[in-house]
Design an enzyme around this catalytic site. Structure first.
Site, PDB file in Angstrom:
ATOM      1  N   GLU A 230       0.806  -1.226   0.000  1.00 20.95           N
ATOM      2  CA  GLU A 230       0.000   0.000   0.000  1.00 20.95           C
ATOM      3  C   GLU A 230       0.836   1.271   0.000  1.00 20.95           C
ATOM      4  OE1 GLU A 230      -3.693   0.159   2.323  1.00 20.95           O
ATOM      5  OE2 GLU A 230      -3.309  -1.908   2.919  1.00 20.95           O
ATOM      6  N   HIS A 246       7.751 -26.658   4.543  1.00 16.26           N
ATOM      7  CA  HIS A 246       7.108 -27.866   4.021  1.00 16.26           C
ATOM      8  C   HIS A 246       6.607 -27.669   2.597  1.00 16.26           C
ATOM      9  CE1 HIS A 246       7.374 -29.860   7.929  1.00 16.26           C
ATOM     10  NE2 HIS A 246       7.276 -28.625   8.385  1.00 16.26           N
ATOM     11  N   LYS A 340     -13.591   0.300  -4.486  1.00 13.37           N
ATOM     12  CA  LYS A 340     -14.730   0.506  -3.587  1.00 13.37           C
ATOM     13  C   LYS A 340     -15.817   1.327  -4.270  1.00 13.37           C
ATOM     14  CE  LYS A 340     -12.367   0.035   0.877  1.00 13.37           C
ATOM     15  NZ  LYS A 340     -11.943   0.656   2.124  1.00 13.37           N
TER      16      LYS A 340
HETATM   17  O1  PA5 Z   1      -5.317   0.420   4.361  1.00 15.30           O
HETATM   18  C1  PA5 Z   1      -6.368   0.566   3.753  1.00 15.30           C
HETATM   19  O2  PA5 Z   1      -6.755   1.656   3.321  1.00 15.30           O
HETATM   20  C2  PA5 Z   1      -7.258  -0.627   3.536  1.00 15.30           C
HETATM   21  O3  PA5 Z   1      -6.581  -1.822   3.792  1.00 15.30           O
HETATM   22  C3  PA5 Z   1      -8.507  -0.509   4.416  1.00 15.30           C
HETATM   23  O4  PA5 Z   1      -8.178  -0.672   5.781  1.00 15.30           O
HETATM   24  C4  PA5 Z   1      -9.552  -1.528   3.977  1.00 15.30           C
HETATM   25  O5  PA5 Z   1      -9.913  -1.280   2.644  1.00 15.30           O
HETATM   26  C5  PA5 Z   1     -10.802  -1.489   4.858  1.00 15.30           C
HETATM   27  O6  PA5 Z   1     -11.266  -0.184   5.022  1.00 15.30           O
HETATM   28  P1  PA5 Z   1     -11.672   0.292   6.498  1.00 15.30           P
HETATM   29  O7  PA5 Z   1     -10.423   0.152   7.298  1.00 15.30           O
HETATM   30  O8  PA5 Z   1     -12.106   1.700   6.359  1.00 15.30           O
HETATM   31  O9  PA5 Z   1     -12.767  -0.629   6.930  1.00 15.30           O
END
Ligand code: PA5
Length: 345
Positions: A230, A246, A340
């Site tokens: 990310e 394994h 999303k």
């Molecule tokens: O780091 C991120 O932005 C994502 O991994 C979010 O955590 C994930 O999409 C879920 O969203 P939220 O944390 O708002 O529920």
């Protein structure tokens, strides 16, 4: 704050503030706790991505010290065993993640005891209209930068209702250890004195593979992988000892050109099983000449939580310096936002 207005400097500020999230959580109170002191049969924590990792850490903690199983659910649907004897926690930083909202609705239908952990959004609204308590956390971060808020209040709440112990003391140590770490990991500290900058240089132009150990550093390995994905917008993978001995270990023969681009990071902890420590050393010998790099990093501190988060914090900073090496803004995650938005149509 609009996600697209967030810069690399914002992520650095968020990272520097992580110890303060743990410190703030120590001041939170759970006035609804009395209603949740019940003989639950299991705990289910539902969340995705940055909001699920706190559940993984609770699951790891609980495996060693809780009288009941903890399951982390990363899906629309809940396991069939969820019922009125389940403590269900919906965790969503934004409060708008559709899988988590779906699991929340199912938990309500199954009459589980529901608690929500969020900064707001639809989850907070639904909980308010359904009469469920909300552990509200500050909303001016991005989910993966709120990792302290997405774990510590939940663990402290579970301690308050008698399902976990020693949480407060371990969080206090975590604050200390992370505050010490940030003094050498922050951007004011240059090479060669900043270990996260050094690691980022080693991981640059490679495919990072992060290896932790089951039941101990596994969520830290997942966190490293997810933060590299990310923040640095690059591929990364993770696996766990002893399982990787394994299967995955056999896959280091061909193709040589691809293996030459892999950088393996082994997360080490004093609590690793003696045989796992041996496995780490032997595995390193087997792969070292076939990959670009093998790096070992060790946890710091005494308690499990302090040691665990010391690994996480090093990985968080490393991923942001890796983004910097690639000339990438670590903070927005436009692909996730796009997905999303498309799903919501
Ligand atoms: O780091 C991120 O932005 C994502 O991994 C979010 O955590 C994930 O999409 C879920 O969203 P939220 O944390 O708002 O529920």
């Amino acid at each position: 704050m609009e996600v697209t207005t967030l810069t690399a400097e914002h992520m650095m500020e968020f990272l520097y503030g992580l110890p303060d999230q743990f410190a703030d959580s120590l001041d939170m109170t759970f006035d609804f706790a009395g209603e949740y002191r019940k003989p639950f049969q299991n705990i289910v924590i539902s969340g995705l991505g940055g909001s699920a990792i706190g559940g993984d850490i609770v699951r790891t903690l609980a495996a060693g010290r809780a009288p009941l199983p903890v399951v982390v659910n990363r899906d629309y649907n809940l396991p069939a065993f969820v019922n009125q004897n389940t403590l269900f926690v919906a965790v969503s930083y934004s409060g708008n993640t559709e899988e988590t909202l779906s699991a929340y609705q199912q938990a309500r239908e199954k009459r589980a005891a529901v608690v929500c952990l969020t900064s707001g959004g639809k989850l907070a609204q639904m909980a308010a209209s359904d009469g469920y308590p909300v552990i509200k956390v500050p909303g001016n971060l991005v989910p993966r930068a709120a990792t302290g808020y997405l774990f510590a209040p939940l663990a402290l709440f579970l301690e308050e209702i008698g399902l976990l112990d020693n949480v407060r003391g371990e969080i206090e140590e975590t604050v200390q250890v992370l505050k010490e770490q940030r003094e050498i990991l922050n951007p004011q500290v240059n090479l060669p004195d900043n270990p996260a900058r050094q690691l980022a240089q080693k991981l640059k132009d490679s495919i990072p593979v992060i290896w932790g150990s089951s039941g101990l550093t596994e969520a830290a390995a997942l966190r490293w992988k997810a933060q590299i994905n990310e923040n640095a917008k690059s591929p990364a993978y993770y696996n766990l000892f002893p399982e990787l001995n394994h299967n995955e270990i056999v896959g280091f023969e061909v193709p040589a050109q691809l293996l030459a681009h892999m950088a393996v990071v082994i997360l080490r902890d004093q609590g690793d099983h003696p045989q796992v420590q041996k496995r780490m050393a032997i595995t390193r010998q087997i792969i070292e000449s076939r990959v670009k790099e093998v790096v070992e990093v060790s946890s710091q501190g005494q308690s499990f939580l302090a040691r665990f988060y010391s690994l996480v914090y090093l990985g968080d900073y490393t991923s942001v310096y890796l983004a910097h090496e690639y000339g990438i803004n670590p903070t927005p995650v436009q692909v996730i936002d796009y997905l999303k938005a498309e799903l919501a149509k």
